[in-house]
Design a protein around this motif. Structure first.
Motif, PDB file in Angstrom:
ATOM      1  N   HIS A 187     -10.166 -47.779   0.110  1.00 11.73           N
ATOM      2  CA  HIS A 187     -11.358 -46.786   1.079  1.00 11.73           C
ATOM      3  C   HIS A 187     -11.082 -45.251   0.846  1.00 11.73           C
ATOM      4  O   HIS A 187     -12.102 -44.527   0.535  1.00 11.73           O
ATOM      5  N   ILE A 188      -9.834 -44.868   0.579  1.00  8.15           N
ATOM      6  CA  ILE A 188      -9.391 -43.557   0.308  1.00  8.15           C
ATOM      7  C   ILE A 188      -8.954 -43.830  -1.093  1.00  8.15           C
ATOM      8  O   ILE A 188      -7.819 -44.468  -1.133  1.00  8.15           O
ATOM      9  N   ALA A 189      -9.278 -43.412  -2.073  1.00  6.94           N
ATOM     10  CA  ALA A 189      -8.336 -43.282  -3.438  1.00  6.94           C
ATOM     11  C   ALA A 189      -8.099 -41.751  -3.727  1.00  6.94           C
ATOM     12  O   ALA A 189      -8.645 -40.857  -3.632  1.00  6.94           O
ATOM     13  N   VAL A 190      -6.898 -41.789  -4.256  1.00  5.51           N
ATOM     14  CA  VAL A 190      -6.426 -40.523  -4.594  1.00  5.51           C
ATOM     15  C   VAL A 190      -6.069 -40.507  -6.179  1.00  5.51           C
ATOM     16  O   VAL A 190      -5.119 -41.364  -6.645  1.00  5.51           O
ATOM     17  N   ILE A 191      -6.441 -39.480  -6.907  1.00  4.92           N
ATOM     18  CA  ILE A 191      -5.726 -39.471  -8.333  1.00  4.92           C
ATOM     19  C   ILE A 191      -5.114 -37.842  -8.408  1.00  4.92           C
ATOM     20  O   ILE A 191      -5.813 -36.945  -8.209  1.00  4.92           O
ATOM     21  N   THR A 192      -3.773 -37.831  -8.475  1.00  5.72           N
ATOM     22  CA  THR A 192      -2.877 -36.626  -8.362  1.00  5.72           C
ATOM     23  C   THR A 192      -3.292 -35.834  -9.930  1.00  5.72           C
ATOM     24  O   THR A 192      -3.405 -34.548  -9.512  1.00  5.72           O
ATOM     25  N   ASN A 193      -3.429 -36.517 -11.040  1.00  3.38           N
ATOM     26  CA  ASN A 193      -3.770 -35.785 -12.172  1.00  3.38           C
ATOM     27  C   ASN A 193      -3.623 -36.883 -13.238  1.00  3.38           C
ATOM     28  O   ASN A 193      -3.120 -37.866 -12.986  1.00  3.38           O
ATOM     29  N   ILE A 194      -3.702 -36.229 -14.455  1.00  4.80           N
ATOM     30  CA  ILE A 194      -3.799 -37.308 -15.566  1.00  4.80           C
ATOM     31  C   ILE A 194      -3.313 -36.448 -16.682  1.00  4.80           C
ATOM     32  O   ILE A 194      -3.798 -35.492 -17.206  1.00  4.80           O
ATOM     33  N   SER A 195      -2.044 -37.123 -17.354  1.00  3.89           N
ATOM     34  CA  SER A 195      -1.727 -36.475 -18.686  1.00  3.89           C
ATOM     35  C   SER A 195      -1.298 -37.635 -19.272  1.00  3.89           C
ATOM     36  O   SER A 195      -0.918 -38.707 -19.142  1.00  3.89           O
ATOM     37  N   PRO A 196      -1.169 -37.312 -20.662  1.00  6.32           N
ATOM     38  CA  PRO A 196      -1.006 -38.449 -21.647  1.00  6.32           C
ATOM     39  C   PRO A 196       0.638 -39.250 -21.475  1.00  6.32           C
ATOM     40  O   PRO A 196       1.513 -38.421 -21.088  1.00  6.32           O
ATOM     41  N   LEU A 226     -12.903 -40.357  -2.555  1.00  6.01           N
ATOM     42  CA  LEU A 226     -12.160 -40.209  -3.999  1.00  6.01           C
ATOM     43  C   LEU A 226     -11.472 -38.605  -3.935  1.00  6.01           C
ATOM     44  O   LEU A 226     -12.228 -37.761  -3.866  1.00  6.01           O
ATOM     45  N   ILE A 227     -10.462 -38.480  -3.615  1.00  4.36           N
ATOM     46  CA  ILE A 227      -9.450 -37.156  -3.426  1.00  4.36           C
ATOM     47  C   ILE A 227      -8.886 -36.957  -5.070  1.00  4.36           C
ATOM     48  O   ILE A 227      -8.177 -38.070  -5.210  1.00  4.36           O
ATOM     49  N   TYR A 228      -9.249 -35.787  -5.449  1.00  5.22           N
ATOM     50  CA  TYR A 228      -8.735 -35.394  -6.979  1.00  5.22           C
ATOM     51  C   TYR A 228      -8.457 -33.898  -7.113  1.00  5.22           C
ATOM     52  O   TYR A 228      -8.781 -33.146  -6.507  1.00  5.22           O
ATOM     53  N   ASP A 229      -7.757 -33.686  -7.997  1.00  6.95           N
ATOM     54  CA  ASP A 229      -7.189 -32.328  -8.471  1.00  6.95           C
ATOM     55  C   ASP A 229      -8.338 -31.642  -9.135  1.00  6.95           C
ATOM     56  O   ASP A 229      -8.537 -32.019 -10.527  1.00  6.95           O
ATOM     57  N   ALA A 230      -8.852 -30.790  -8.428  1.00  3.35           N
ATOM     58  CA  ALA A 230     -10.266 -30.076  -9.121  1.00  3.35           C
ATOM     59  C   ALA A 230      -9.832 -29.218 -10.439  1.00  3.35           C
ATOM     60  O   ALA A 230     -10.548 -28.477 -11.229  1.00  3.35           O
ATOM     61  N   ASP A 231      -8.415 -28.830 -10.416  1.00  2.00           N
ATOM     62  CA  ASP A 231      -7.840 -27.882 -11.520  1.00  2.00           C
ATOM     63  C   ASP A 231      -7.428 -28.641 -12.645  1.00  2.00           C
ATOM     64  O   ASP A 231      -7.165 -28.031 -13.511  1.00  2.00           O
ATOM     65  N   ASP A 232      -7.523 -30.065 -12.619  1.00  2.08           N
ATOM     66  CA  ASP A 232      -7.259 -30.939 -13.935  1.00  2.08           C
ATOM     67  C   ASP A 232      -8.392 -31.087 -14.540  1.00  2.08           C
ATOM     68  O   ASP A 232      -9.436 -31.830 -14.202  1.00  2.08           O
ATOM     69  N   GLU A 233      -8.588 -30.412 -15.813  1.00  6.72           N
ATOM     70  CA  GLU A 233      -9.857 -30.766 -16.850  1.00  6.72           C
ATOM     71  C   GLU A 233     -10.106 -31.969 -16.942  1.00  6.72           C
ATOM     72  O   GLU A 233     -11.282 -32.262 -17.191  1.00  6.72           O
ATOM     73  N   VAL A 234      -9.027 -32.795 -17.457  1.00  9.68           N
ATOM     74  CA  VAL A 234      -9.192 -34.082 -17.764  1.00  9.68           C
ATOM     75  C   VAL A 234      -9.860 -34.880 -16.568  1.00  9.68           C
ATOM     76  O   VAL A 234     -10.949 -35.628 -16.836  1.00  9.68           O
ATOM     77  N   LEU A 235      -9.708 -34.757 -15.333  1.00  2.92           N
ATOM     78  CA  LEU A 235     -10.223 -35.338 -14.271  1.00  2.92           C
ATOM     79  C   LEU A 235     -11.547 -35.070 -13.974  1.00  2.92           C
ATOM     80  O   LEU A 235     -12.699 -35.674 -13.786  1.00  2.92           O
ATOM     81  N   THR A 236     -11.986 -33.537 -14.008  1.00  9.39           N
ATOM     82  CA  THR A 236     -13.401 -33.024 -13.663  1.00  9.39           C
ATOM     83  C   THR A 236     -14.324 -33.238 -15.084  1.00  9.39           C
ATOM     84  O   THR A 236     -15.327 -33.691 -14.756  1.00  9.39           O
ATOM     85  N   ILE A 237     -13.639 -33.213 -16.312  1.00 12.57           N
ATOM     86  CA  ILE A 237     -14.626 -33.493 -17.544  1.00 12.57           C
ATOM     87  C   ILE A 237     -14.975 -35.038 -17.255  1.00 12.57           C
ATOM     88  O   ILE A 237     -16.181 -35.412 -17.357  1.00 12.57           O
ATOM     89  N   TRP A 238     -14.040 -35.929 -17.076  1.00 12.92           N
ATOM     90  CA  TRP A 238     -14.209 -37.472 -16.830  1.00 12.92           C
ATOM     91  C   TRP A 238     -15.385 -37.851 -15.813  1.00 12.92           C
ATOM     92  O   TRP A 238     -16.283 -38.568 -16.055  1.00 12.92           O
ATOM     93  N   LEU A 239     -15.246 -37.079 -14.790  1.00 12.64           N
ATOM     94  CA  LEU A 239     -16.143 -37.330 -13.594  1.00 12.64           C
ATOM     95  C   LEU A 239     -17.426 -36.642 -13.794  1.00 12.64           C
ATOM     96  O   LEU A 239     -18.338 -37.565 -13.288  1.00 12.64           O
ATOM     97  N   ALA A 240     -17.755 -35.557 -14.504  1.00 12.07           N
ATOM     98  CA  ALA A 240     -18.812 -35.151 -14.888  1.00 12.07           C
ATOM     99  C   ALA A 240     -19.604 -36.078 -15.769  1.00 12.07           C
ATOM    100  O   ALA A 240     -20.691 -36.442 -15.722  1.00 12.07           O
ATOM    101  N   GLU A 241     -18.866 -37.024 -16.869  1.00 11.40           N
ATOM    102  CA  GLU A 241     -19.409 -37.747 -17.828  1.00 11.40           C
ATOM    103  C   GLU A 241     -19.411 -39.117 -17.233  1.00 11.40           C
ATOM    104  O   GLU A 241     -20.317 -40.113 -17.487  1.00 11.40           O
ATOM    105  N   HIS A 242     -18.720 -39.620 -16.016  1.00  8.42           N
ATOM    106  CA  HIS A 242     -18.715 -40.848 -15.474  1.00  8.42           C
ATOM    107  C   HIS A 242     -18.675 -40.721 -13.899  1.00  8.42           C
ATOM    108  O   HIS A 242     -17.609 -41.000 -13.470  1.00  8.42           O
TER     109      HIS A 242
END
Length: 460
Positions: A187-196, A226-242
């Motif tokens: 019901h609530i998803a959290v993505i803290t960040n994504i790095s390789p 969906l709660i996520y880190d808006a300072d993480d470019e990987v997350l924001t770019i992915w969300l914009a495209e998907h």
């Protein structure tokens, strides 16, 4: 026992029937799934290519569940209706390829278990910070809600559903567990960040790993979050495209967020549907910007689930943190020793070095997972006075940092690493174990590495 499916039952074939459930892997998640499967009327078989720990063998024997270890008998596996694959087994394994070719449904423990609960699920994933965020979220909720903590932590999700089906769960979920979901939907998803990280499991394609993390939101609807880190470019770019269906609640240290959480004048401000709460960061027991973010994510979950502001504040004040994650061990001769053994990638070590506020003797090394150390250069230049390489092969670390630090020492023994650090550190310094690498060259796992460090510090 009647085999009642909950949370929708679109899994096919034979999910929820009295079919044959084969569990690959006899660890915590595997044995938990076997117990739940048996209770729900499945014919259960557990198979592990390695050795099953004695405590798990006893549970299987006591519950009359058929098992084998140190081998996989294909005839007993390929007649399954459904297979629960432990997260450690890669899709590239020949047996898994064979299973998939035969069209047998393969699921993870969280997929299987979630079918047998109507609980509100908070699912937390990310490359770093997910253990701290999950533990902190559970800590914030448990004051006012009945809530279980599972996934990569503690007793398995399946076992908890069988023994005490909580109305709420906080699950720490890895990308490997998300790879084998079908209908699973927190019901609530959290993505803290994504790095390789773990790129060896994703054909060395970063986008495959990112896609895997985002599976946490793929079954969500607009009623979910969906709660996520808006300072993480990987997350924001992915969300914009998907784009996802769920309601987005970003958090940020630098941007003003209308719906979500942000930092302003040392306060965390969380707004959900015009309902605002303010938390001073002085309430935080944990140090470092990454922990402000972890607190934002956890507090946003708590605010969503209507936990009172006073409870959130008090819980943030008394949260002790997670073992092996920037854990303060001891202060000896005015030198503070930190155990950050859980830092198994560069990004995790980045946060550790960022939070050091004194000259630091850094213990680093282990099994390199294709690390690029460049992002650590500014911190190493500014804060690190000596490096102790603790690994079988330290070549990459030596070539990356050899020219930056005057003192670089190699060892393959934790006790020796700590003794060297003791000699190099002066009053007011820090000694930091933050390896940026996996532990398997010299230790059983990161917990073993962290415990050996703490023991060595206590023996100084």
């Amino acid at each position: 026992m009647k085999n009642e499916l909950k949370n929708g039952d679109s899994l096919k074939p034979s999910f929820g029937g009295f079919g044959r459930l084969v569990v690959l892997g006899g660890g915590e998640s595997g044995v938990g799934t076997a117990l739940l499967g048996k209770a729900k009327g499945y014919d259960v078989f557990v198979s592990d290519k390695g050795k099953i720990k004695e405590k798990y063998k006893q549970v299987l024997i006591h519950n009359e569940i058929e098992w084998e270890d140190e081998k996989h008998t294909e005839a007993k596996i390929l007649n399954a209706d459904i297979i629960m694959k432990s997260p450690g087994i890669p899709d590239k394994a020949p047996l898994v390829k064979q299973i998939r070719e035969q069209g047998i449904l393969v699921v993870s423990e969280i997929e299987f278990a979630s079918k047998y609960t109507n609980a509100t699920i908070v699912g937390i994933t990310g490359s770093n910070g997910k253990t701290t965020t999950a533990t902190l979220t559970h800590h914030l909720l448990k004051g006012e809600l009945e809530v279980g903590l599972a996934g990569n932590i503690g007793d398995s999700f399946a076992k908890q559903i069988l023994e005490k089906d909580y109305p709420n769960y906080v699950l720490e979920i890895s990308s490997f567990q998300l790879d084998d979901i079908v209908d699973f939907k927190p019901h609530i998803a959290v993505i803290t960040n994504i790095s390789p990280d773990h790129l060896d499991r994703y054909d060395y394609k970063y986008e495959n790993y990112i896609a895997s993390k985002f599976r946490i939101a793929e079954n969500q609807t607009k009623e979910d979050f969906l709660i996520y880190d808006a300072d993480d470019e990987v997350l924001t770019i992915w969300l914009a495209e998907h784009p996802v269906q769920s309601t987005l609640l970003p958090f940020s240290l630098v941007k003003t967020i209308e719906n979500g959480a942000y930092l302003e004048n040392g306060n965390i401000i969380i707004t959900i549907n015009n309902n605002k709460i303010i938390m001073p960061t002085t309430s935080l027991k944990l140090e470092g910007n990454h922990n402000v973010k972890n607190a934002m994510a956890a507090s946003t979950v708590a605010h969503l689930l209507k936990i009172r502001k006073q409870t959130i504040r008090e819980s943030l004040e008394n949260f002790q943190g997670v073992e092996h994650r920037l854990e303060q061990v001891l202060k000896i001769n005015k030198v503070q020793y930190f155990n950050d053994s859980k830092a198994t990638n560069v990004n995790a070590t980045y946060y550790a070095l960022e939070s050091m506020d004194a000259p630091t003797v850094w213990i680093v090394g282990g099994v390199d997972k294709g690390n690029n150390y460049e992002e650590l250069f500014p911190f190493v230049n500014e804060k690190v006075k000596a490096i102790i390489c603790l690994g079988v092969d330290n070549e990459k670390i030596l070539s990356a940092f050899g020219g930056m630090v005057d003192v670089v020492v190699e060892t393959q023994f934790m006790s020796e690493a700590v003794k060297i650090a003791y000699k190099l550190a002066e009053a007011g310094d820090n000694v930091l174990l933050s390896p940026a690498c996996a532990s398997f060259d010299l230790f059983e796992n990161y917990e073993d590495r962290g415990r050996q460090f703490k023991e060595a510090v206590r023996n100084l």
